[in-house]
Design a protein around this motif. Structure first.
Motif, short mmCIF file in Angstrom:
data_model
loop_
_atom_site.label_atom_id
_atom_site.label_comp_id
_atom_site.label_asym_id
_atom_site.label_seq_id
_atom_site.Cartn_x
_atom_site.Cartn_y
_atom_site.Cartn_z
N VAL A 47 44.46 36.02 38.11
CA VAL A 47 44.34 37.19 38.98
C VAL A 47 43.97 38.39 38.11
O VAL A 47 44.61 38.64 37.08
N VAL A 88 43.43 42.52 38.14
CA VAL A 88 43.64 43.77 38.86
C VAL A 88 42.98 44.87 38.05
O VAL A 88 43.28 45.05 36.87
N ALA A 138 49.94 45.09 39.94
CA ALA A 138 50.13 43.68 39.59
C ALA A 138 51.60 43.27 39.75
O ALA A 138 51.90 42.17 40.23
N MET A 141 52.32 42.65 43.30
CA MET A 141 51.68 41.40 43.73
C MET A 141 52.51 40.18 43.30
O MET A 141 52.72 39.24 44.08
N LEU A 167 53.98 37.48 45.86
CA LEU A 167 53.53 36.09 45.79
C LEU A 167 54.73 35.15 45.64
O LEU A 167 54.79 34.09 46.26
N CYS A 194 47.74 39.85 48.09
CA CYS A 194 47.61 40.85 47.02
C CYS A 194 46.90 42.13 47.46
O CYS A 194 47.28 43.23 47.06
N GLU A 195 45.87 41.99 48.28
CA GLU A 195 45.01 43.13 48.58
C GLU A 195 45.74 44.37 49.12
O GLU A 195 45.52 45.48 48.64
N ALA A 235 47.32 46.66 46.42
CA ALA A 235 46.51 47.07 45.27
C ALA A 235 46.58 48.58 45.01
O ALA A 235 46.32 49.02 43.89
N VAL A 252 41.35 43.89 43.34
CA VAL A 252 41.99 42.65 42.87
C VAL A 252 41.09 41.47 43.21
O VAL A 252 40.45 41.44 44.26
#
Ligand SMILES: [Zn+2]
Length: 417
Positions: free
Chosen positions: A227, A229, A251, A254, A258, A315-316, A319, A324
């Motif tokens: 990933v 960023v 990050a 995220m 996750l 994730c988006e 951000a 990302v």
């Protein structure tokens, strides 16, 4: 008086097996009692030389294939039949233990020794194999030797892989073959009737439940991602909150989201962020870029695919002005072993009144590639506190011998069928 079947006279010697582990651990011995033995290094070559001497002394023939996979073969009565294979690997992590991989090879050698000392000639040839570069830390990918064996078309790509000093696998294998006095060559992917790999569990379940044998039913699947960023570098002292695009804070949000997204009540899913790189890496600069890894494992392919297909979506929204991207960089599908070997392992444990349980392997093994070309299975033995990939890795001589006895029974069973 009942006449025992011939194979009952082949006996695993607990002390001899324990000494084998002491002997092998001397090659690449590390400072805290473990082993540092990179694939195809001088220590790995010396370990293989030791195995060749032991195997030759009991009448085995030695062959090697283009990836450096080493085969120690005790000839059977019918050479036209595909051999039975057992074994594992001799390479370790940089601060690895004495048993990961080594046990599968040494248990295989112990079984060959027991059979030879008993004067038994099996119907099929039995071979103990050392697969090259299982750990994958000197050369990528891991399980390289068994991968090439199962997929010979991958040979040139794998031989071209380089280590951090730019030496290729091909060069390292050639160097090893010279040092081992060039054993005769075997092709990749020759026919195999069955593969059985003995291994320490590398987890705590056998120890916790008091079972001595894990009948391994399969290996869970794994997906790997990278990933990235991207934010904006800025002065740490002068940039107000509203003007920052802090890649690290994004990050971190995220990773937390996750982990929550994958969370399951049964604790089957495995989610690990093991690499986290912050750029430019100065205390006085707002981080402009972060790259982190995701290692995501689960026995169910659908679960792996469905959960990971939404990583970017998760994730988006977090951000915070950064961008990302999520890239999949590896997928090993879950493997369910065909019934033949797990059933033979279970039968052998029951015949010897050894407490056993079915287990799924959380770690990857060479067996996952062999399973695509022949009936395959694994035998797990307990390891202390489930600790592995660590110099403190430990297993008792008695448990190691118990696993080797089950391996002996399974191999004789299949090699005489
Ligand atoms: Zn291993």
């Amino acid at each position: 008086m009942t006449v025992l079947p011939n194979f009952m006279s082949a006996t695993v010697d607990e002390q001899r097996l324990a000494r084998s582990h002491d002997d092998l651990a001397a090659f690449g011995r590390a400072s805290r009692g473990g082993v540092n033995r990179p694939a195809l290094s001088d220590a790995d070559i010396a370990a293989r030389q030791y195995l060749i001497e032991r195997a030759t002394a009991i009448g085995c023939s030695i062959t090697i294939d283009p990836l450096g996979n080493l085969f120690m073969s005790l000839a059977g009565r019918d050479r036209s039949l595909a051999p039975v294979l057992t074994g594992s690997h001799t390479d370790t992590q940089p601060s690895g233990g004495r048993f990961d991989g080594a046990y599968g090879v040494l248990a295989g050698l112990e079984v060959l020794t027991a059979i030879q000392h008993a004067g038994i000639r099996t119907r099929r040839t039995i071979e103990t194999v050392v697969w090259t570069n299982e750990e994958g830390y000197r050369f990528a990918p891991g399980c390289m030797g068994s991968l090439a064996f199962a997929y010979p078309a991958e040979r040139e790509r794998l031989l071209a892989a380089t280590d951090s000093m730019d030496m290729t696998v091909g060069e390292a294998v050639a160097r090893m073959r010279r040092a081992l006095s060039d054993p005769p060559e075997r092709p990749l992917g020759f026919p195999v009737s069955v593969f059985v790999e003995a291994h320490i569990e590398q987890g705590p379940i056998l120890e916790q439940t008091g079972n001595k044998i894990g009948v391994v039913t399969g290996i869970q699947g794994k997906k790997r991602f990278e990933v990235t960023v991207i934010g904006e570098e800025a002065h740490a002292g002068t940039t107000p909150r509203a003007r920052r695009c802090d890649a690290l804070l994004a990050a971190a949000r995220m990773v937390t989201a996750l982990e929550r997204w994958i969370w399951d009540a049964e604790d089957v899913a495995r989610f690990t962020v093991g690499q986290f790189e912050v750029q430019p890496g100065s205390h006085a600069v707002v981080p402009g870029k972060v790259i982190f890894s995701i290692d995501f494992r689960h026995p169910d392919r659908i679960f792996l695919e469905e959960k990971s297909s939404r990583f970017l979506e998760i994730c988006e929204p977090l951000a915070g002005g950064c961008t990302v991207s999520v890239h999949e960089i590896g997928f090993t599908p879950p493997i369910a072993f065909a019934e033949q070997v797990p059933q033979a392992v279970q039968r052998a444990a029951e015949r010897r009144c050894i407490p056993w349980m079915p287990l799924l392997s959380g770690a990857g093994h060479d067996a996952q590639h062999l399973a695509t070309v022949c009936p395959t299975g694994m035998i797990f033995v307990p390891c202390e506190k489930g600790v592995s990939h660590n110099e403190a890795e430990n297993a008792t001589s008695s448990d190691l011998a118990t696993g080797a006895r089950v391996l002996l029974d399974v191999l004789l069973d299949i090699a005489n069928s």
